[in-house]
Design an enzyme around this catalytic site. Structure first.
Site, short mmCIF file in Angstrom:
data_model
loop_
_atom_site.label_atom_id
_atom_site.label_comp_id
_atom_site.label_asym_id
_atom_site.label_seq_id
_atom_site.Cartn_x
_atom_site.Cartn_y
_atom_site.Cartn_z
N THR A 45 0.87 -1.18 0.00
CA THR A 45 0.00 0.00 0.00
C THR A 45 0.91 1.22 0.00
O THR A 45 1.62 1.47 0.98
CB THR A 45 -0.89 0.04 1.27
OG1 THR A 45 -1.69 -1.14 1.30
CG2 THR A 45 -1.79 1.26 1.25
N LYS A 67 -7.67 1.46 -2.97
CA LYS A 67 -7.31 1.04 -1.60
C LYS A 67 -7.49 2.19 -0.60
O LYS A 67 -8.10 2.02 0.46
CB LYS A 67 -5.86 0.53 -1.61
CG LYS A 67 -5.24 0.30 -0.25
CD LYS A 67 -5.70 -0.98 0.38
CE LYS A 67 -5.14 -1.10 1.79
NZ LYS A 67 -5.65 -2.25 2.50
N LYS A 117 -1.66 5.16 8.65
CA LYS A 117 -0.86 5.24 7.41
C LYS A 117 -1.80 5.45 6.21
O LYS A 117 -1.58 6.32 5.37
CB LYS A 117 -0.05 3.95 7.22
CG LYS A 117 0.66 3.86 5.89
CD LYS A 117 1.21 2.47 5.58
CE LYS A 117 1.59 2.40 4.12
NZ LYS A 117 2.13 1.11 3.70
#
Ligand code: NAD
Length: 296
Positions: A97, A172, A247
């Site tokens: 990611t 995502k 994050k």
């Protein structure tokens, strides 16, 4: 068909993913800078190599599962990285990611050197990685997706082509922005219910069959009781840590700022998770934010 696959980054996610490729009959080489990790995977059927260059030198497919965009840029574009060492025509799949800009930069550089590449971040966590039930969001050209799909199917239950380079990362961070906001919303509702004398189970019974229904409520309920499998029932042991959620929220905020998109609830969610993490809760499951919101 058995392929020669190099797997870079054999941490919490990468190691079980690579093992599923071994189980599917592929010949897997691997690299991770941590000596103990290389020693452990060598006993599990992965040919551990001492460098990226050694891992990729005759690979047909390179897959990576790395912490951040900086790690991915270095691993792919560094002097001794994937693009310098992989055989011409290899397919490159980055499952980390990372920020959309890094994903697009790496894909562009890879294409200019003759590699097909997709960004393919995942949803499903370490449990999904071990069980081979991850969801992959895959950004890249049609032909690259066509080559990546059967490889990813050995590690997941859903492989979705999201569009051109970088769109897997975009999917995502948009999805996880929904998740962060909805977990806070559900936590606020339970905290308010407590103050109003409404039993938690009753709120669950109503909301799970009403318009408040969502994954954060019915699969991952942040209070103990209504959903026995949720981390709230094991003192918020992760699962998906608050640090990981922060994050992803920060990635969505950086992308929103760069793109000029207004995401005020995403910004609030990022601030609340920053407070939670700064309070020493980085390794707590992200649903533990209920404790902070309720003052428990
Ligand atoms: P991790 O820290 O456990 O694993 C990352 C591994 O990469 C480490 O073992 C590290 O030593 C290795 N590494 C660092 N630099 C490297 C390099 N140059 N070459 C090869 N290996 C290198 O992290 P993780 O939990 O496995 O997460 C990996 C990625 O997956 C992250 O981008 C994360 O956001 C994403 N992700 C994690 C989860 C989760 O639940 N853990 C869920 C979805 C997505």
């Amino acid at each position: 068909m058995s392929l020669r696959i190099a797997f870079l980054g054999l941490g919490h996610m990468g190691r079980p993913m690579a093992l599923n490729l071994v189980k599917a009959g592929h010949q897997v080489t691997g690299f991770d800078p941590v000596d103990a990790v290389r020693e452990a995977v060598a006993k599990e059927g992965i040919a551990a190599k001492p460098s990226i260059a050694a891992a990729v030198d005759d690979a047909q497919v390179v897959i990576s599962m790395l912490p951040t965009g900086g790690h991915a840029r270095e691993a792919y574009l560094g002097d001794k990285g994937v693009c310098a060492g992989a055989p011409a025509g290899a397919l490159l799949i980055d499952c980390s990611t990372i920020d959309v800009d890094s994903a697009r930069l790496i894909a562009k550089e890879a294409a200019s050197r003759g590699f097909a590449m997709v960004d393919a971040p995942v949803s499903g966590g370490t449990g999904g990685a071990a069980a081979g039930t991850l969801t992959f969001m895959v950004g890249g050209a049609d032909d690259a997706f066509g080559r990546a799909e059967p490889v990813l199917q050995a590690m997941g239950k859903a492989v979705i082509h999201t569009g051109g380079p970088g769109t897997g990362q975009a999917a995502k961070i948009c999805n996880n922005m929904v998740l962060g906001i909805s977990m806070i919303a559900v936590s606020e509702a339970f905290a308010l219910a407590d103050k109003l004398g409404l039993e938690r189970q009753k709120l669950f019974d109503v909301s799970s069959k009403s318009s408040g229904q969502c994954w954060s409520l019915t699969t991952y309920c942040p209070v103990p009781g209504p959903v026995p499998t949720s981390p709230a029932n094991r003192d918020y042991k992760p699962g998906f840590t608050a640090a990981m959620m922060l994050k992803d929220l920060r990635l969505s905020q950086a992308a929103a700022q760069a793109a000029g998109a207004a995401t005020p609830l995403g910004a609030a969610a990022a601030s609340l998770y920053t407070l939670f993490v700064n309070d020493g809760q980085q390794d707590t499951d992200f649903s533990g934010i209920f404790k902070m919101i309720s003052g428990e």
